[in-house]
Design a protein around this motif. Structure first.
Motif, PDB file in Angstrom:
ATOM      1  N   UNK A   1       0.838  -1.203   0.000  1.00  0.00           N
ATOM      2  CA  UNK A   1       0.000   0.000   0.000  1.00  0.00           C
ATOM      3  C   UNK A   1       0.878   1.260   0.000  1.00  0.00           C
ATOM      4  N   UNK A   2       1.940   1.248   0.778  1.00  0.00           N
ATOM      5  CA  UNK A   2       2.846   2.394   0.824  1.00  0.00           C
ATOM      6  C   UNK A   2       3.566   2.618  -0.503  1.00  0.00           C
ATOM      7  N   UNK A   3       3.807   1.558  -1.254  1.00  0.00           N
ATOM      8  CA  UNK A   3       4.615   1.675  -2.469  1.00  0.00           C
ATOM      9  C   UNK A   3       3.951   2.517  -3.546  1.00  0.00           C
TER      10      UNK A   3
ATOM     11  N   UNK B   1      -8.351   2.055  -0.239  1.00  0.00           N
ATOM     12  CA  UNK B   1      -8.262   3.289   0.537  1.00  0.00           C
ATOM     13  C   UNK B   1      -7.058   4.086   0.044  1.00  0.00           C
ATOM     14  N   UNK B   2      -7.272   5.327  -0.294  1.00  0.00           N
ATOM     15  CA  UNK B   2      -6.203   6.219  -0.700  1.00  0.00           C
ATOM     16  C   UNK B   2      -6.381   7.583  -0.062  1.00  0.00           C
ATOM     17  N   UNK B   3      -5.595   8.543  -0.506  1.00  0.00           N
ATOM     18  CA  UNK B   3      -5.709   9.895   0.053  1.00  0.00           C
ATOM     19  C   UNK B   3      -5.035  10.888  -0.896  1.00  0.00           C
ATOM     20  N   UNK B   4      -5.351  12.163  -0.688  1.00  0.00           N
ATOM     21  CA  UNK B   4      -4.675  13.259  -1.380  1.00  0.00           C
ATOM     22  C   UNK B   4      -4.433  14.385  -0.389  1.00  0.00           C
ATOM     23  N   UNK B   5      -3.185  14.835  -0.315  1.00  0.00           N
ATOM     24  CA  UNK B   5      -2.808  16.017   0.464  1.00  0.00           C
ATOM     25  C   UNK B   5      -2.124  16.990  -0.486  1.00  0.00           C
TER      26      UNK B   5
ATOM     27  N   UNK C   1       1.943  17.913  -3.964  1.00  0.00           N
ATOM     28  CA  UNK C   1       0.838  16.969  -3.804  1.00  0.00           C
ATOM     29  C   UNK C   1       1.368  15.606  -3.384  1.00  0.00           C
ATOM     30  N   UNK C   2       0.848  15.107  -2.275  1.00  0.00           N
ATOM     31  CA  UNK C   2       1.132  13.747  -1.801  1.00  0.00           C
ATOM     32  C   UNK C   2      -0.129  12.928  -2.057  1.00  0.00           C
ATOM     33  N   UNK C   3       0.004  11.829  -2.811  1.00  0.00           N
ATOM     34  CA  UNK C   3      -1.181  11.142  -3.296  1.00  0.00           C
ATOM     35  C   UNK C   3      -1.017   9.628  -3.255  1.00  0.00           C
ATOM     36  N   UNK C   4      -2.088   8.980  -2.855  1.00  0.00           N
ATOM     37  CA  UNK C   4      -2.201   7.521  -2.962  1.00  0.00           C
ATOM     38  C   UNK C   4      -3.496   7.256  -3.720  1.00  0.00           C
ATOM     39  N   UNK C   5      -3.389   6.919  -4.996  1.00  0.00           N
ATOM     40  CA  UNK C   5      -4.556   6.743  -5.854  1.00  0.00           C
ATOM     41  C   UNK C   5      -5.133   5.342  -5.706  1.00  0.00           C
ATOM     42  N   UNK C   6      -6.448   5.236  -5.886  1.00  0.00           N
ATOM     43  CA  UNK C   6      -7.116   3.933  -5.908  1.00  0.00           C
ATOM     44  C   UNK C   6      -7.197   3.452  -7.349  1.00  0.00           C
ATOM     45  N   UNK C   7      -6.323   2.550  -7.716  1.00  0.00           N
ATOM     46  CA  UNK C   7      -6.236   2.089  -9.110  1.00  0.00           C
ATOM     47  C   UNK C   7      -6.425   0.590  -9.237  1.00  0.00           C
ATOM     48  N   UNK C   8      -6.868  -0.067  -8.156  1.00  0.00           N
ATOM     49  CA  UNK C   8      -7.016  -1.515  -8.179  1.00  0.00           C
ATOM     50  C   UNK C   8      -8.306  -1.963  -8.843  1.00  0.00           C
ATOM     51  N   UNK C   9      -8.582  -3.260  -8.837  1.00  0.00           N
ATOM     52  CA  UNK C   9      -9.800  -3.801  -9.447  1.00  0.00           C
ATOM     53  C   UNK C   9     -11.050  -3.258  -8.765  1.00  0.00           C
ATOM     54  N   UNK C  10     -12.128  -3.126  -9.523  1.00  0.00           N
ATOM     55  CA  UNK C  10     -13.359  -2.553  -9.004  1.00  0.00           C
ATOM     56  C   UNK C  10     -14.019  -3.413  -7.947  1.00  0.00           C
ATOM     57  N   UNK C  11     -13.685  -4.699  -7.901  1.00  0.00           N
ATOM     58  CA  UNK C  11     -14.338  -5.599  -6.947  1.00  0.00           C
ATOM     59  C   UNK C  11     -13.565  -5.721  -5.644  1.00  0.00           C
ATOM     60  N   UNK C  12     -12.630  -4.803  -5.360  1.00  0.00           N
ATOM     61  CA  UNK C  12     -11.854  -4.833  -4.124  1.00  0.00           C
ATOM     62  C   UNK C  12     -12.052  -3.540  -3.342  1.00  0.00           C
ATOM     63  N   UNK C  13     -11.941  -3.645  -2.011  1.00  0.00           N
ATOM     64  CA  UNK C  13     -11.947  -2.452  -1.166  1.00  0.00           C
ATOM     65  C   UNK C  13     -10.608  -1.745  -1.321  1.00  0.00           C
TER      66      UNK C  13
END
Length: 430
Positions: free
Chosen positions: A40-42, A100-104, A86-98
């Motif tokens: 997740x951090x990567x 969590x990301x963020x944007x600062x 901008x510090x960002x963790x985008x949600x780019x995984x499959x649509x059928x998975x939970x």
């Protein structure tokens, strides 16, 4: 890729046009693990960007403001518009998975004067260059109800309505249309949801404290506001996208019209835009906007709220001349029926003071009957791929013609019914 839908695919077009490959972004963490917290951090990235520009006005207005222009309001002066991180963790995984990301995102510069939130940053700075938390939200993808699932953003959000955005890489010009300045909101504290009902239909809804307000004494009234609308995607063989977004809620300050009126006088914002990709080179966008405010005009002799409204139409054309050169056109008709929407705020804190309902000053505008504004802007975006860690590089010269179409004289210190400006900006990002 699944995420929160943008208000217009014109935004996506210009963001993709300006950007070089993703490896130019800085990944703060790296991991060979395919699962767990380290993975997740990567995906967290840090990007930086700087923009500066100038719009020259041969009429040399007194006072020295380009009337009706926010980002280039000071005529004949170079400005640092945005220094952005901008510090960002985008949600780019499959649509059928939970997911969590963020944007600062923090922004320093002259543009920040117009994107504050009451109670957070609006009184911290007095100079032209100011600092804001432009975005600070958690992004969650929930695989619920439909194959596409539900996306949520909660926190400090940039408003989703309209075609032109604050990020210069997501819009075609340095300056903004009247519609983008006066008839769409800018910033919120709240939550927005985008439900991917089918591959063709998205439904958008949300709730917040109001346009550029927060909570308690930092809200200009005591009531919330909210959005509802839809996206129609992949129409006409994937060439056409339509976005409709409406918003309702009180937006006027109790300091201006009293507590009861401020809590009950609704503002209705409505924006619909369509983008059609004619071919690989030519893209057309049309936007229609209608805004009505029940309380902005105060009370009439019978004690009833009089209201104020504005309607507008904006057209955009983008033509890719070469891989590094794009020609852009914008044409707009904006009707300010009560001369209460369009204003140029004199002073670095006047815009936010107007939202708060505290004393502020403006450059003298038209009086009497309403004004119909016409605006045409022509520009070139030069965006070569510089490589070597440069995520984006853009030079955007433009010329702009503004005119009152019904005889009022708002421009160049109240001397003229028209204004000619020219200039542009430069953007570089890493």
């Amino acid at each position: 890729m699944f995420g929160f839908a943008t208000s217009s695919c014109l935004t996506t077009l210009f963001a993709c046009m300006a950007s070089t490959p993703a490896q130019a972004q800085v990944h703060l963490f790296s991991s060979t693990s395919k699962t767990g917290f380290s993975h997740w951090l990567s995906d967290i990235t840090l990007t930086g960007q700087i923009e500066g520009g100038i719009m020259a006005n041969p009429a040399r207005p007194n006072p020295g403001y380009n009337y009706g222009d926010f980002f280039a309001d000071h005529a004949n002066q170079v400005q640092l518009n945005q220094l952005q991180f901008t510090l960002n963790k985008a949600n780019t995984g499959p649509a059928d998975t939970y997911q969590v990301g963020f944007t600062l995102q923090g922004i320093y510069g002259s543009d920040a004067r117009y994107y504050h939130l009451l109670g957070i940053s609006d009184t911290e700075w007095q100079s032209r260059y100011q600092l804001i938390p432009a975005q600070a939200h958690v992004d969650v993808h929930l695989p619920w109800a439909t194959a596409g699932g539900l996306d949520m953003q909660a926190g400090i959000l940039q408003a989703p309505m309209g075609v032109e955005v604050m990020d210069p890489t997501g819009r075609p010009f340095y300056t903004l249309a009247y519609t983008s300045e006066y008839s769409v909101p800018f910033e919120h504290v709240g939550a927005m949801f985008n439900w991917h009902v089918t591959p063709m239909v998205d439904v958008t809804f949300g709730i917040d404290t109001g346009n550029q307000t927060t909570f308690g004494g930092s809200d200009n009234n005591s009531m919330p506001a909210g959005y509802f609308g839809f996206n129609l995607n992949n129409l006409s063989g994937g060439k056409l996208k339509i976005v409709e977004l409406s918003r309702v809620g009180p937006e006027d300050s109790w300091r201006s019209i009293g507590h009861s009126a401020a809590d009950h006088a609704q503002r209705f914002w409505n924006d619909i835009n369509a983008t059609y990709q004619v071919n690989d080179k030519l893209t057309l966008t049309a936007e229609f906007n209608y805004l009505h405010d029940e309380g902005l005009h105060g009370y009439n002799a019978s004690g009833q709220l009089k209201g104020a409204d504005a309607e507008s139409f904006v057209s955009f054309l983008s033509y890719i001349v070469s891989p590094s050169v794009t020609f852009n056109y914008r044409g707009e008709i904006y009707r300010d029926n009560n001369n209460l929407m369009v204003a140029t705020f004199r002073g670095n804190n006047s815009y936010m003071a107007a939202i708060a309902g505290t004393p502020y000053t403006t450059v003298a505008g038209p009086t009497g009957h309403g004004t119909t504004y016409g605006e045409m802007t022509l520009g070139i975006t030069y965006h070569p791929d510089l490589g070597k860690g440069v995520r984006v590089f853009m030079l955007r010269p433009e010329i702009r013609f503004d005119r009152s179409l019904n005889g009022t004289t708002p421009f160049n210190g109240g001397r003229n019914n028209g204004m000619f400006t020219f200039g542009g900006d430069a953007v570089i990002g890493f």
